[in-house]
Design a protein around this motif. Sequence first.
Motif, short mmCIF file in Angstrom:
data_model
loop_
_atom_site.label_atom_id
_atom_site.label_comp_id
_atom_site.label_asym_id
_atom_site.label_seq_id
_atom_site.Cartn_x
_atom_site.Cartn_y
_atom_site.Cartn_z
N SER A 405 0.86 -1.22 -0.03
CA SER A 405 -0.01 -0.03 0.12
C SER A 405 0.90 1.13 -0.11
O SER A 405 0.57 2.25 -0.78
CB SER A 405 -0.89 0.00 1.18
OG SER A 405 -1.53 -1.27 1.21
N TYR A 406 1.88 1.13 0.95
CA TYR A 406 2.92 2.33 1.04
C TYR A 406 3.86 2.51 -0.17
O TYR A 406 3.92 3.57 -0.86
CB TYR A 406 3.56 2.31 2.30
CG TYR A 406 2.70 2.69 3.48
CD1 TYR A 406 2.36 3.96 3.74
CD2 TYR A 406 2.03 1.57 4.29
CE1 TYR A 406 1.67 4.27 5.03
CE2 TYR A 406 1.54 1.92 5.38
CZ TYR A 406 1.12 3.07 5.80
OH TYR A 406 0.38 3.42 6.95
N TYR A 407 4.15 1.28 -0.72
CA TYR A 407 5.12 1.30 -1.70
C TYR A 407 4.47 1.97 -3.13
O TYR A 407 5.20 2.55 -4.10
CB TYR A 407 5.55 -0.13 -2.06
CG TYR A 407 6.31 -0.77 -1.33
CD1 TYR A 407 6.95 0.09 0.02
CD2 TYR A 407 6.83 -2.00 -1.11
CE1 TYR A 407 8.11 -0.42 0.87
CE2 TYR A 407 7.46 -2.67 -0.29
CZ TYR A 407 8.30 -1.80 0.88
OH TYR A 407 8.84 -2.33 1.73
N THR A 408 3.13 1.70 -3.32
CA THR A 408 2.36 2.29 -4.41
C THR A 408 2.65 3.72 -4.37
O THR A 408 2.78 4.51 -5.49
CB THR A 408 0.94 1.79 -4.46
OG1 THR A 408 0.96 0.23 -4.39
CG2 THR A 408 0.25 2.17 -5.67
N MET A 409 2.15 4.34 -3.33
CA MET A 409 2.32 5.76 -3.19
C MET A 409 3.59 6.28 -3.05
O MET A 409 4.08 7.31 -3.66
CB MET A 409 1.55 6.24 -1.84
CG MET A 409 0.25 5.81 -1.89
SD MET A 409 -0.79 6.44 -0.18
CE MET A 409 -0.57 8.10 -0.38
N ILE A 410 4.61 5.30 -2.70
CA ILE A 410 6.08 5.94 -2.73
C ILE A 410 6.63 5.85 -4.31
O ILE A 410 7.41 6.90 -4.62
CB ILE A 410 6.93 4.73 -1.98
CG1 ILE A 410 7.06 5.38 -0.51
CG2 ILE A 410 8.73 5.15 -2.44
CD1 ILE A 410 7.41 4.36 0.50
N ALA A 411 6.11 5.06 -5.01
CA ALA A 411 6.44 4.90 -6.33
C ALA A 411 6.14 6.30 -7.03
O ALA A 411 6.61 6.83 -7.96
CB ALA A 411 5.96 3.79 -6.96
N ASN A 443 15.23 -0.71 -1.32
CA ASN A 443 15.76 -1.08 -2.57
C ASN A 443 14.35 -0.57 -3.50
O ASN A 443 14.62 -0.21 -4.59
CB ASN A 443 15.75 -2.56 -2.66
CG ASN A 443 17.05 -3.28 -2.42
OD1 ASN A 443 18.13 -2.45 -1.99
ND2 ASN A 443 16.96 -4.15 -2.00
N THR A 444 13.17 -0.64 -3.03
CA THR A 444 11.95 -0.20 -3.80
C THR A 444 12.29 1.40 -4.01
O THR A 444 12.02 1.78 -5.49
CB THR A 444 10.72 -0.40 -3.09
OG1 THR A 444 10.72 -1.72 -2.97
CG2 THR A 444 9.38 0.06 -3.89
N SER A 450 15.77 5.78 -9.62
CA SER A 450 16.40 5.33 -10.63
C SER A 450 15.97 5.25 -11.95
O SER A 450 16.11 5.75 -13.15
CB SER A 450 17.24 4.29 -10.61
OG SER A 450 18.31 4.28 -9.40
N LYS A 451 14.64 4.65 -12.06
CA LYS A 451 13.84 4.25 -13.14
C LYS A 451 13.30 5.78 -13.98
O LYS A 451 13.23 5.73 -15.08
CB LYS A 451 12.39 3.47 -12.84
CG LYS A 451 11.70 3.24 -14.02
CD LYS A 451 10.63 2.51 -13.56
CE LYS A 451 9.56 2.16 -14.52
NZ LYS A 451 8.38 1.53 -14.12
N SER A 478 23.45 -1.38 -9.42
CA SER A 478 23.40 -1.37 -10.95
C SER A 478 22.25 -0.55 -11.37
O SER A 478 22.21 0.15 -12.39
CB SER A 478 23.01 -2.91 -11.40
OG SER A 478 23.97 -3.57 -11.07
N ALA A 479 21.21 -0.48 -10.54
CA ALA A 479 19.92 0.72 -10.98
C ALA A 479 20.59 1.97 -10.91
O ALA A 479 20.33 2.83 -11.85
CB ALA A 479 18.90 0.61 -9.86
N VAL A 480 21.37 2.32 -10.31
CA VAL A 480 21.88 3.76 -9.85
C VAL A 480 22.72 3.98 -11.11
O VAL A 480 22.84 5.13 -11.69
CB VAL A 480 22.39 3.96 -8.55
CG1 VAL A 480 22.98 5.54 -8.53
CG2 VAL A 480 21.32 3.86 -7.47
N VAL A 481 23.84 2.95 -11.11
CA VAL A 481 24.68 3.08 -12.29
C VAL A 481 24.11 3.37 -13.47
O VAL A 481 24.50 4.17 -14.48
CB VAL A 481 25.57 1.82 -12.20
CG1 VAL A 481 26.40 1.93 -13.72
CG2 VAL A 481 26.39 1.72 -10.84
N ASP A 482 22.85 2.72 -13.84
CA ASP A 482 22.26 2.64 -15.31
C ASP A 482 21.56 3.96 -15.34
O ASP A 482 21.55 4.46 -16.25
CB ASP A 482 21.06 1.63 -15.12
CG ASP A 482 20.47 1.64 -16.39
OD1 ASP A 482 21.00 1.56 -17.59
OD2 ASP A 482 19.15 1.88 -16.40
N SER A 483 21.15 4.65 -14.32
CA SER A 483 20.45 5.83 -14.02
C SER A 483 21.58 7.03 -14.60
O SER A 483 21.22 8.00 -15.32
CB SER A 483 19.82 6.15 -12.94
OG SER A 483 18.86 7.49 -12.95
#
Length: 861
Positions: A405-411, A443-444, A450-451, A478-483
């Motif tokens: 529930s919270y991750y959806t709003m965090i996104a 991580n989320t 990064s996305k 890797s996510a931060v490196v890609d960004s």
Amino acid sequence: MLLNSNVCARIRETLPRHRKLFKILWFGSSNGRVYVEFSGKIGTYESGIHFLGHPFTYNALFSSWTSKFNPNPKLFLENGELGFKESKVLSFSGTSFDDIGEGYVIKGELGSKESDVLSFSGTSFGGDGKSCRDIYNASSCRFDDVHEFEVSQNGMDCTEDDFKVLDSFGKSGKRVNREENVGIYGRIEGVEEEMRHPLVKETCRLIERQSAWNPKLDIELRRLLRSMKPQQVCAVLRYQSDERVALKFFYWADQQWRYRHDPIVYYVLLQLLGRTKLCQGAKRILKLMACRRIPRRPEDFGCVMVAFSRAGHLRKAMQILTVMQRAGTEPDLSICNTAIYVLVKGNKIEKALRFLERMQLIGITPNVVTYNCLIRGYCDVHRIEDALELIAEMPYNGCYPDKVSYYTMIAFFCKQKQIDKVRELVAKMSKDSNLLPDQVTYNTIIHMLSKHGHADEALGFLREAEERGFGVDKVGYSAVVDSFCKEGRIDNAKELVNEMIVKGCPPDVVTYTAVLSGFCLVGRIDQAKTLLQHMYKHGCKPNTVTYTVLLNGLCQSGRSAEAQEIMNMCEEWWWKPNAITFSVVMHGYRREGKLSEACDVAREMIETGFFPSPVEINLIIRSLCQEGRANEAKKFMVECLKKGCSVNVVNFTTVIHGFCQNNELDAALSVLDDMYLINKHPDAVTYTTLIDGLGKQGRMEEAIDLANKMLHMGLLPTVVTYRTVIHRFSQQCRVDDLLKLLEKMLSRQGCKTAYNQVIEKLCGLGYPDEAYKLLGKVLRTASRVDANTCHILIESYLKEGNPLSSYKVACRMFNRNLIPDLKLCDKVRDRLMQGGRVEEADKLMLQFVERGHKLPQHQRA
């Protein structure tokens, strides 16, 4: 007399499963014929069938059905047995065939167990103890007889009636067997264990060779099918990367002799189709389950709903609830959650809330999944305050929010780069719901930031996570490196990779691929190649994605030949190019203008087992046509078609346009004929292209025939069609033919500005008198567009030196309460004065005065 349904059921049960779709009407004693119905058509066949209590052999031939038969045969039923005369030559509605003739000869044997139902005395029972009447009801249902999906399809939006059916649920006696469902779930979970079975691997290998299919492979695949367990068949379906191939394999297996799909196969296939847009395939599977009396769970209807939703058919997705009601299946929480999810994905949050109210009224209590769907819906429409309020209300409804529930709003906040809101929500999650942030939480947040290209903010949360004792793995780094690399900040990405190595978190192939992509993005190709060697040196083997990224960088830099050399050395470096790899090199050559090399790469791609898409084929065809090489384009297209590639009408239209550009109309018309021969139906664009080409060369009669043919086939003319027809016929001053053709086109597809375009085009080509004849058709509506058209006609007459005709056009505008442009009429007045037409000039200006318009100062003087 006709056979009763009980007798027909017993006869049908003895037939093989895939021939039970026939409906037996009666038997003839004098001619030894069986009259059957299939797909609504009636025919006969002669057969030697002995209905006894032991195994028997039957021979039958089914060929082209006909409705021409004698409906008065002699029927008999003696001592509970049905008799036939032996027949070696099989006849069908008066037409005889031998074993070599056209038709489908079936020879098979059925055991005594399958023939148990042939006890004709009284009410007989099959081997499973079921009444033959029940067997008849189960087997006589044809696939085409199921009409439960024939509901209203008007409109794409869902209505309130689509989920009023919830009110009637709970009244049926058919409820979900939970114990049976648990057993089904257990069997489905066991499918994963079968993925590595040799039978599954060999079957999948044969399916992958479908491009080089032959009867030998078909026989081998049938042998494997008979040896597989139901879970192994499900594993084959799940193994396919393309769900369309899985669906094709399902249909193929369903038609095989002595094979019947286990119910678990239907359940697994519906789960696969629910992840795609193959809604029609999912609907057919659900129909087939109804025909074969396979229990349909609410989850199965939910899979079909999701498939329709993914395909963009919200209304049809919600109408599955009506189908479910007609089937008598009791709803549960899963189907209600699916319905809310479908409504949310269609941005119908208000209707999702009303659906929630209705499901609560019938006694279905929502759970956290239900509320999470609604939270997602609020975030999608940017109603974040409502989402926060819903989270606050959940505990009062007996359902506490979870981390999702919270991750959806965090996104949502990460996407908007509202970092302060993210931190507030993390604190609220810990304080109000007693959900402590953990490694998954960070991580989320890191991945979401990064996305959406917020690398610095993602790095800040990465530091915070490490400070709080949470170890960030290589996936987070890797996510931060890609960004960083996508933003072109290669130096920052390299520093972070070095930091990973120092902290004992060695980068993997994903990390290196992200950095390599960054090098290619900024044009540092040589450093990207050096990094590739560095990966081998440090024991990190590049994969296909890594090489594809490098080849794409080389092709973008105009070094496609070098890219192909690297691809040709793939076996030496132990990697295998995929379809994307070939496409990268192929389009690299195309952009460089090396079209012959691009075609060669496409041929190599096909030989390897990968097929270019119609879009990729069309790009090469269009490039060839732009260089005037239409014959080569056609040859390439035909070659792709013969080798099994998907070639659509757009590809043919591109080739036709290429020939038209070269004024090779006969070749273009030949391609049109080829389309009919291979059942590729041309569309309105195809006909428009040919009409334009024929009109360009003055072949107007052929253009008229082609336009009439297009209308006769039911194709609606587009805006471009109108523009093309008007332009070419006006060029030839074929106004009468143009008007006749326009009347036919307008009767099929209206175009408000059709006659406006005709007048403007005729004026532009110097035919104002022809245009004036059509002025009445334009002035019927008296709109602003019509006024602009009249202005063009007035200017055209002024250029021709005919101000009197311009004056007449202006007067006709006044009669329709259209006020002409004052400055333009001032020019008309001056020309009239110069020609001695003082009276007409004064009347023109008087029209403005009478309507309250002020004249310029020099006119008033």
